[in-house]
Each structure stands twice: as C-alpha cells, then as structure tokens.
Design a protein around this motif. Structure first.
Motif, mmCIF file in Angstrom:
data_model
loop_
_atom_site.group_PDB
_atom_site.id
_atom_site.type_symbol
_atom_site.label_atom_id
_atom_site.label_comp_id
_atom_site.label_asym_id
_atom_site.label_seq_id
_atom_site.Cartn_x
_atom_site.Cartn_y
_atom_site.Cartn_z
ATOM 1 N N ARG A 1 0.805 -1.215 0.000
ATOM 2 C CA ARG A 1 0.000 0.000 0.000
ATOM 3 C C ARG A 1 0.844 1.274 0.000
ATOM 4 O O ARG A 1 0.418 2.304 -0.501
ATOM 5 C CB ARG A 1 -0.934 0.023 1.215
ATOM 6 C CG ARG A 1 -2.102 -0.926 1.118
ATOM 7 C CD ARG A 1 -3.037 -0.724 2.288
ATOM 8 N NE ARG A 1 -3.567 0.631 2.346
ATOM 9 C CZ ARG A 1 -4.633 1.043 1.670
ATOM 10 N NH1 ARG A 1 -5.268 0.206 0.860
ATOM 11 N NH2 ARG A 1 -5.055 2.289 1.783
ATOM 12 N N ASP A 2 2.034 1.208 0.580
ATOM 13 C CA ASP A 2 2.815 2.434 0.729
ATOM 14 C C ASP A 2 4.009 2.512 -0.222
ATOM 15 O O ASP A 2 4.959 3.243 0.032
ATOM 16 C CB ASP A 2 3.297 2.562 2.179
ATOM 17 C CG ASP A 2 4.086 1.338 2.645
ATOM 18 O OD1 ASP A 2 4.162 0.350 1.885
ATOM 19 O OD2 ASP A 2 4.609 1.366 3.776
ATOM 20 N N ASN B 1 2.976 7.316 -2.684
ATOM 21 C CA ASN B 1 1.884 7.995 -1.979
ATOM 22 C C ASN B 1 0.530 7.771 -2.644
ATOM 23 O O ASN B 1 -0.499 8.168 -2.092
ATOM 24 C CB ASN B 1 2.172 9.493 -1.885
ATOM 25 C CG ASN B 1 2.303 10.149 -3.249
ATOM 26 O OD1 ASN B 1 2.870 9.575 -4.175
ATOM 27 N ND2 ASN B 1 1.788 11.352 -3.392
ATOM 28 N N GLN C 1 8.057 5.854 -1.571
ATOM 29 C CA GLN C 1 8.116 5.789 -0.113
ATOM 30 C C GLN C 1 8.842 4.571 0.421
ATOM 31 O O GLN C 1 9.189 4.532 1.603
ATOM 32 C CB GLN C 1 6.682 5.824 0.460
ATOM 33 C CG GLN C 1 5.940 7.104 0.124
ATOM 34 C CD GLN C 1 4.548 7.172 0.716
ATOM 35 O OE1 GLN C 1 4.064 8.237 1.044
ATOM 36 N NE2 GLN C 1 3.879 6.036 0.844
#
Length: 296
Positions: free
Chosen positions: A45-46, A49, A227
């Motif tokens: 998910r990360d 962003n 990220q």
C-alpha cells in the motif's frame, strides 16, 4: 450399444478431464509469487503515496461488481424458477408488450451505477494527476528500444542515456543488471515528464500501479512520491516495434545520500529533443555522441 452412444460417452469423459486439468491449472497459479495475493493487486500500500488510493479503488470496485453480479444472477435464477412452465399449463403464457415500472428500473439502476463508478474513479484520478511542485524532475525519454533519463535536482542537471537491452541467445532473461536504471529518492516528491523520441511508447512500473502513454510531440506527466526503498521492474506497455519485449528498465528507490551519489556518477547536461527522431530523418545517423537517430 450403438456407436453414437459410445462416442458421446468418450466425448463426455474427455470434457471432464479437460475441465479438471483447467481447474487444477487455475488453482496452481495461486501458488506463484505473482499471484500470492489472489485478486488483490500484488503491491504494498505504501510503495508510493498513490498506491493505497489506487488499491482501494480497485478492491472496492471488485466488491461492488461482485455484489451486483450475485444480485443479477439471483434475479435471473428466480425468474427461471418462478415463471417456469408447469405441467398443468396449456398454450402460451400471457404476452406483455411492455412493463413501464420494470423498464424504468432496469434503465435507472445501471445509470446510477455508472455515475457512482465514474464519480469514485474521477475523484481518485484527479487526486493522482494533480500537479505538484516537485523536488525532483526527471525528463524520461523513450526510444526504440531503450530509455534516457534527464534529472533536474537542486539545480543540478544530469543525464543517463540507456542502451538497448538484449535477451540471451536462448531467449531467456539475463540483462537485469545491465538495464537502464531510473534512480528516485525515497520520501521526495517526483515529477516524471514522459516524452517519446520516435513512436508511441508507454511508461509502466507495475509496483507503482501507474501507467501512462508517451506520445511524440506531447509531454505527459506522472506525479508521485516513492516511499519504500527497493528495486522495481519497469517496461514499455505499448507495442512499439520489433524489440518491444526487450524495452525494459529498473527503478531504484534509494535514500537521499545514495541518490546524490548516483547523480555524481552521471554526465552533466540534458539530452533533450535535439536527439528525437525527425519525420524526414528516420533513417539518418547522428554522428555526434555516436548514436543512431532516436537516442544515445
């Protein structure tokens, strides 16, 4: 037993075997690394962003269409059972030319569904494509069949000119370490300016869940913030010629210190549109920098 019954029996048995083999193959695909999360996107998910919002849109869309599918099939089966022909029935059932409430229902409901899907999709798309004042700008130029990367970071202008990657003679991969590499700093906002030197290409990093076409004479933009540090595979997702399948690249998301160290190893300057293929010079060769028209 007649030959037609024997043939039918063999055909039925063959169909069952094929069905079992197909079902087994489908189940085995769930054991591969690429499908380890089943119908969910195989991306954390990360990673950027935006990956979380894209995953939510994907998953919620699947949930919605599954619910709609179950309801639709349920109504169809109910109609089949409720309005089946009984043994006591004679003649044809009563014929209806129209049913206004029903027609309004099956016109309005799909229209509402389309508008709802469009609304959620448009909201996510607008948030992803909203321009930002990025800390790092990379002019990505696709060419048959490789990539050039021009960096603009803290006043520095650096470039990396990729060479075409080739598969091994037996057709297997083996060029991972020699592929053109796009370096991105973790935690910093990035703008990717997507340009093509010759034909239509498409920039795709599956782990980022974002893909965008690269069209000659037009610049498209991807805005994101990497990220999670790591190595990610990238590729051209638009059939662009004979060696399209070999138009691969790597993305290295690194910390700021390593990113600056990689920039220091690159050439100063910018390889821009002066090396794009011109319509009237498709077969010409550029002597300067020693590369064919279409990229260094």
């Amino acid at each position: 037993m007649s030959s037609q019954y024997r043939t039918g029996s063999r055909g039925s048995a063959k169909a069952k075997v094929i069905a079992l083999v197909g079902a087994g193959a489908l189940l085995l695909t769930g054991c591969t690394a690429e499908a380890k999360r089943g119908w969910l996107p195989n991306v954390e998910r990360d990673t950027t962003n935006h990956t979380g919002a894209i995953q939510d849109l994907w998953v919620h869309s699947w949930i919605a269409v599954i619910i709609i599918g179950v309801m639709t099939w349920g109504l169809m089966l109910w109609c089949v059972v409720a309005y089946r022909r009984r043994k006591t029935d004679t003649g044809y059932p009563r014929q209806l030319s129209y049913n206004l409430p029903l027609e309004i229902f099956y016109t309005a409901i799909p229209l509402v569904l389309v508008l709802v899907f469009f609304s959620f999709n448009n909201t996510v798309e607008k948030s992803i494509n909203a321009p930002v004042d990025s800390e790092v700008v990379v002019d990505v130029r696709a060419k048959q069949w490789s990539w050039d990367f021009n960096y603009n970071y803290e006043g520095q202008k650096k470039y990396f000119a990729g060479e075409q990657a080739h598969l091994n003679t037996d057709g297997s991969a083996g060029v991972e370490e020699t592929l053109p590499t796009l370096y991105l700093p973790a935690g910093k906002s990035v703008t990717l300016e997507l340009n093509s030197r010759d034909v239509i290409h498409s920039f795709w990093v599956p782990a980022f869940l974002q893909k965008l076409d690269m069209i000659p004479g037009k610049t498209n933009y991807i805005y994101l913030t990497p990220q999670v540090e790591g190595t990610y595979a990238g590729k051209c997702a638009e059939l662009c010629g004979e060696y399209h399948s070999e138009m691969l690249f790597n993305v290295e998301v690194v910390n700021d210190a390593e990113f600056k160290a990689q920039l220091a190893k690159m050439e100063d300057g910018h390889i821009g549109e002066e090396y794009d293929r011109q319509p009237n010079k498709v077969n010409s060769v550029v002597v300067e920098h020693g590369h064919e028209e279409g990229g260094k």
